[in-house]
Every structure is written in structure tokens, then in C-alpha cells.
Design a protein around this motif. Structure first.
Motif, short mmCIF file in Angstrom:
data_model
loop_
_atom_site.label_atom_id
_atom_site.label_comp_id
_atom_site.label_asym_id
_atom_site.label_seq_id
_atom_site.Cartn_x
_atom_site.Cartn_y
_atom_site.Cartn_z
N GLY A 1 0.50 28.60 38.33
CA GLY A 1 1.16 27.27 38.05
C GLY A 1 0.28 26.56 36.98
N ALA B 1 5.70 23.89 38.87
CA ALA B 1 7.00 23.49 39.72
C ALA B 1 7.71 24.55 40.55
CB ALA B 1 8.15 23.23 38.73
N ASP B 2 7.43 25.92 40.31
CA ASP B 2 7.80 26.99 41.22
C ASP B 2 6.98 27.36 42.65
OD1 ASP B 2 9.68 27.24 39.04
OD2 ASP B 2 8.75 28.96 38.31
N ASN C 1 4.44 28.66 36.30
CA ASN C 1 4.91 26.93 36.33
C ASN C 1 4.55 26.48 37.84
OD1 ASN C 1 6.34 27.49 33.92
ND2 ASN C 1 7.91 28.72 34.90
#
Length: 140
Positions: A62, A125-126, A123
Motif C-alpha cells: 500500500g 485502499a485495497d 494501493n
């Protein structure tokens, strides 16, 4: 910390490109490397990332959008970047930076392979909190 050997080229110029998130570093042997902040962050030489032995590495995830907020010189042999995620314990010696520049493509591919094996993502957010530990280490 390994000391510098006399054959290590010395940096003549270090530039932070904040827009493109790239650390540009020129060495006195004529090499110029453009190292993305994300690449530098996931290959931090700090114990937090590298662990205390082979197989102890923590896969960094991330970090696609990580920034370097400042660079602190450490003696005449290293820099200490302060990353936007709070990570600031990595000392990047000239020889380590030179190795990262030279080996960038190989190291980056290894990192992407490790992420894929772990089902991880670049990422933030993932990522499910907290990120799972993976046994994927770096092989040299």
C-alpha cells in the motif's frame, strides 16, 4: 551499518522530485538513477522492513502514494528520508542507493512477484487492516 568501500561512487547531486515522487541521484562515475519514492520505501534498509535475518522481512504494501517529506543527511555516507507514512528509520548509504539504482528493475520485479504471491496491493485502499505478514523474502 556496512562502511563505504573506497570503490563506491559518491553522489554529486540528489534531487527530490515531489510531483513525480522520484529521488534523482547522480554519482561521480556518471551514473544517474531515478528511484521512485515507493521503491525506496519498500526497500528501506531499516530493521522494521528487513527484519533481523533472512526470511524476517516484512512485505511492505500500500505504498504507491507514499511521499518523502524531507531528506536528512547522515554524516558523509548516507541520507535518511522521512516518509509520509511516518517511516524514518531507514539509513540509505551511498553504496546501498547505488545498488538500488543498478538493481532497480530486478528488485522491483521481485517486489511485484512477492506482492502477487501474498495477494497484496500497492494501493493502501485495497488493503485489509492489519496487513497480513507474508513469508516472502528477498533473495540475492
Amino acid at each position: 551499518m556496512a562502511g563505504l568501500d573506497k570503490d563506491t561512487p559518491l553522489p554529486t547531486d540528489i534531487t527530490l522530485h515531489k510531483q513525480s515522487r522520484v529521488l534523482e541521484i547522480s554519482f561521480d562515475d556518471g551514473s544517474v538513477f531515478r528511484l521512485p519514492f515507493e521503491f525506496l520505501r519498500v526497500h528501506s534498509p531499516s530493521a522494521e522492513v528487513r527484519g533481523h535475518g533472512p526470511g524476517q522481512e516484512t512485505l511492505q504494501q500500500g505504498k504507491r502514494d507514499v511521499d518523502i517529506t524531507s531528506l536528512e543527511p547522515v554524516g558523509n555516507y548516507a541520507i535518511k528520508p522521512v516518509f509520509s507514512d511516518g517511516h524514518d528509520s531507514g539509513l540509505y548509504s551511498w553504496d546501498y542507493l547505488y545498488m538500488l539504482g543498478r538493481e532497480h528493475d530486478v528488485l522491483w520485479q521481485q517486489y511485484l512477484d512477492c506482492l502477487a504471491q501474498a495477494g497484496g496491493s500497492r494501493n493502501a485502499a485495497d488493503l485489509p487492516p492489519p496487513a497480513p505478514k507474508s513469508g516472502c523474502g528477498h533473495h540475492h
